[in-house]
Design a protein around this motif. Structure first.
Motif, PDB file in Angstrom:
ATOM      1  N   VAL A  33       0.814  -1.217   0.000  1.00 37.49           N
ATOM      2  CA  VAL A  33       0.000   0.000   0.000  1.00 37.49           C
ATOM      3  C   VAL A  33       0.849   1.270   0.000  1.00 37.49           C
ATOM      4  CG1 VAL A  33      -2.021  -1.104   1.030  1.00 37.49           C
ATOM      5  CG2 VAL A  33      -0.276  -0.115   2.518  1.00 37.49           C
ATOM      6  N   THR A  34       2.063   1.203   0.556  1.00 32.80           N
ATOM      7  CA  THR A  34       2.936   2.376   0.571  1.00 32.80           C
ATOM      8  C   THR A  34       3.432   2.689  -0.836  1.00 32.80           C
ATOM      9  OG1 THR A  34       3.659   1.880   2.827  1.00 32.80           O
ATOM     10  CG2 THR A  34       5.039   3.372   1.535  1.00 32.80           C
ATOM     11  N   SER A  35       3.943   1.665  -1.511  1.00 25.88           N
ATOM     12  CA  SER A  35       4.437   1.846  -2.869  1.00 25.88           C
ATOM     13  C   SER A  35       3.291   2.150  -3.840  1.00 25.88           C
ATOM     14  CB  SER A  35       5.184   0.582  -3.314  1.00 25.88           C
ATOM     15  OG  SER A  35       5.633   0.697  -4.642  1.00 25.88           O
ATOM     16  N   PHE A  36       2.150   1.483  -3.650  1.00 27.19           N
ATOM     17  CA  PHE A  36       0.977   1.696  -4.501  1.00 27.19           C
ATOM     18  C   PHE A  36       0.555   3.167  -4.444  1.00 27.19           C
ATOM     19  CE2 PHE A  36      -2.716  -1.077  -6.116  1.00 27.19           C
ATOM     20  CZ  PHE A  36      -3.304  -0.057  -6.831  1.00 27.19           C
ATOM     21  N   ALA A  37       0.452   3.705  -3.248  1.00 21.24           N
ATOM     22  CA  ALA A  37       0.057   5.115  -3.101  1.00 21.24           C
ATOM     23  C   ALA A  37       1.083   6.041  -3.750  1.00 21.24           C
ATOM     24  CB  ALA A  37      -0.101   5.453  -1.622  1.00 21.24           C
ATOM     25  N   ALA A  38       2.370   5.723  -3.568  1.00 24.89           N
ATOM     26  CA  ALA A  38       3.428   6.545  -4.157  1.00 24.89           C
ATOM     27  C   ALA A  38       3.364   6.514  -5.686  1.00 24.89           C
ATOM     28  CB  ALA A  38       4.796   6.062  -3.680  1.00 24.89           C
ATOM     29  N   LEU A 193      -3.362  -6.042 -18.190  1.00 23.44           N
ATOM     30  CA  LEU A 193      -3.448  -5.598 -16.794  1.00 23.44           C
ATOM     31  C   LEU A 193      -2.564  -6.463 -15.901  1.00 23.44           C
ATOM     32  CD1 LEU A 193      -7.305  -5.104 -16.245  1.00 23.44           C
ATOM     33  CD2 LEU A 193      -5.610  -3.321 -16.716  1.00 23.44           C
ATOM     34  N   VAL A 194      -1.807  -5.830 -14.997  1.00 18.17           N
ATOM     35  CA  VAL A 194      -1.051  -6.615 -14.022  1.00 18.17           C
ATOM     36  C   VAL A 194      -2.031  -7.182 -12.999  1.00 18.17           C
ATOM     37  CG1 VAL A 194       1.040  -5.239 -14.289  1.00 18.17           C
ATOM     38  CG2 VAL A 194      -0.600  -4.641 -12.493  1.00 18.17           C
ATOM     39  N   ARG A 291       4.523  -4.738 -11.893  1.00 18.11           N
ATOM     40  CA  ARG A 291       3.638  -5.280 -10.855  1.00 18.11           C
ATOM     41  C   ARG A 291       4.244  -5.103  -9.470  1.00 18.11           C
ATOM     42  NH1 ARG A 291       2.310 -11.741 -10.547  1.00 18.11           N
ATOM     43  NH2 ARG A 291       0.703 -11.718  -8.922  1.00 18.11           N
ATOM     44  N   GLN A 292       5.565  -5.120  -9.390  1.00 15.05           N
ATOM     45  CA  GLN A 292       6.262  -5.015  -8.114  1.00 15.05           C
ATOM     46  C   GLN A 292       5.944  -3.719  -7.380  1.00 15.05           C
ATOM     47  OE1 GLN A 292      10.460  -5.663  -8.543  1.00 15.05           O
ATOM     48  NE2 GLN A 292      10.912  -5.370  -6.380  1.00 15.05           N
ATOM     49  N   GLN A 297       5.561  -9.334  -2.724  1.00 16.22           N
ATOM     50  CA  GLN A 297       6.132 -10.615  -3.153  1.00 16.22           C
ATOM     51  C   GLN A 297       6.300 -11.532  -1.938  1.00 16.22           C
ATOM     52  OE1 GLN A 297       9.565  -8.768  -5.274  1.00 16.22           O
ATOM     53  NE2 GLN A 297       8.798  -9.857  -7.074  1.00 16.22           N
ATOM     54  N   PRO A 298       6.435 -12.865  -2.154  1.00 13.97           N
ATOM     55  CA  PRO A 298       6.543 -13.562  -3.446  1.00 13.97           C
ATOM     56  C   PRO A 298       5.181 -13.765  -4.104  1.00 13.97           C
ATOM     57  CG  PRO A 298       6.652 -15.141  -1.645  1.00 13.97           C
ATOM     58  CD  PRO A 298       6.616 -13.784  -1.009  1.00 13.97           C
ATOM     59  N   TRP A 299       5.208 -14.066  -5.405  1.00 12.35           N
ATOM     60  CA  TRP A 299       4.021 -14.353  -6.176  1.00 12.35           C
ATOM     61  C   TRP A 299       4.003 -15.822  -6.570  1.00 12.35           C
ATOM     62  CZ3 TRP A 299       6.015 -10.104  -9.918  1.00 12.35           C
ATOM     63  CH2 TRP A 299       5.930  -8.848  -9.314  1.00 12.35           C
ATOM     64  N   SER A 300       2.807 -16.313  -6.823  1.00 22.89           N
ATOM     65  CA  SER A 300       2.671 -17.709  -7.286  1.00 22.89           C
ATOM     66  C   SER A 300       2.882 -17.815  -8.784  1.00 22.89           C
ATOM     67  CB  SER A 300       1.287 -18.263  -6.923  1.00 22.89           C
ATOM     68  OG  SER A 300       1.122 -18.299  -5.529  1.00 22.89           O
TER      69      SER A 300
END
Length: 301
Positions: A33-38, A193-194, A291-292, A297-300
């Motif tokens: 959420v921190t990176s997403f908002a940024a 879309l990611v 997406r990162q 992470q990690p992702w499946s």
């Protein structure tokens, strides 16, 4: 059956569902959420949320939660004419023209071979452009979030916008080119879309429209009620939505999607907090195009 007995049975059912929900194994956090908002901010001019409150007539009685909570084709007795239709006209129909501008960019980028993935930061900018800059270079973040919710919900759930009598509540930009949207554009956009999930679930529309719907509602209630009061209220709304999903939507909500819903409250809060920081922190270069920048992470996959 008396009204009192109906209320008692409903209360017991809700209490039972609450107990089941409390005992369920929690899903791990999905969003960064921190990176997403940024990435939503990403060097753009800051905005005053009160300007959005004034521009779009946001209030405790603005019916936005009614619009976000129910598909347009699921017309509810009694409240249809008093609440649902007014909400649909205010937050749906009134934005169709701006949606049509946004979807043209979305289509173009989905077929652009140089664009390998479409991320929320990219689409937020395209939606800002569609909403216009009549208030200055900061644009209208409330509108940009709402446009995305509306468009992704239409693209992923267009059949839910047709009622039992065959009345079609889909926007005109979709109805006028329905075959092209279903056979060409929806698959192309969805492929780019990611994923906003960490698992290998391949359906993306639900997470995208939920995330931007709750981000829209976050701007609304935190603008109207203040940051702390609005955050608390939105957390309660998300909890009740998850709890009542078996009644309102016919089945339990996907646990991962429920976790994303909870995290989106924090995302909206973080995004609004960035507007008050000087200087506004910028994300790592290139992060927001992957997406990162949005998913832990990690992702499946």
């Amino acid at each position: 059956m008396t009204i009192a007995r109906c209320i008692a049975i409903t209360a017991l059912a809700v209490a039972a569902m609450a107990a089941v929900a409390a005992a369920a194994k929690p899903e791990p956090p999905q969003l960064n959420v921190t990176s997403f908002a940024a990435c939503l901010q990403d060097g753009r001019p800051v905005f005053d949320v009160q300007d959005e409150v004034k521009a779009f007539g946001l209030s405790k009685n603005d019916l936005l939660i009614v619009y976000l909570s129910v598909y347009a084709g699921e017309r509810l007795p009694i409240v249809n004419t008093t609440l649902q239709q007014p909400a649909f006209e205010k937050w749906g129909v009134a934005f169709w023209e701006r949606e049509s501008v946004f979807v043209e960019t979305l289509k173009r980028q989905a077929h652009n071979d140089s664009v390998k993935a479409i991320t929320p930061g990219m689409t937020f900018q395209w939606a800002l452009d569609a909403c216009g800059y009549d208030n200055g270079p900061q644009g209208h973040p409330f509108c940009a979030s709402l446009l995305q919710h509306n468009v992704y919900r239409t693209l992923g759930r267009y059949m839910k916008n047709i009622d039992k009598h065959g009345v079609n509540y889909n926007p005109t930009w979709f109805r006028s080119n329905r075959s092209d949207w279903i056979n060409v554009q929806i698959p192309a956009i969805h492929a780019k879309l990611v994923s906003l999930r960490r698992d290998n679930n391949t359906e993306k529309w639900g997470e995208w429209y939920h995330t931007f719907g709750l981000a829209t509602y976050g701007v609304d209630v935190m603008g109207v009620m203040g940051m702390s009061g609005g955050e608390s209220w939105e957390k309660f709304v998300v909890f009740m939505d998850t709890l009542l999903n078996p009644i309102l939507a016919g089945g339990a909500e996907d646990p991962v999607k429920a976790e994303i819903d909870k995290q989106t409250v924090a995302l909206a809060y973080n995004f609004l907090q960035l507007q008050q920081q000087k200087p506004v922190p910028k994300p790592t270069a290139g992060l927001c195009e992957t997406r990162q920048g949005y998913v832990l992470q990690p992702w499946s996959t």
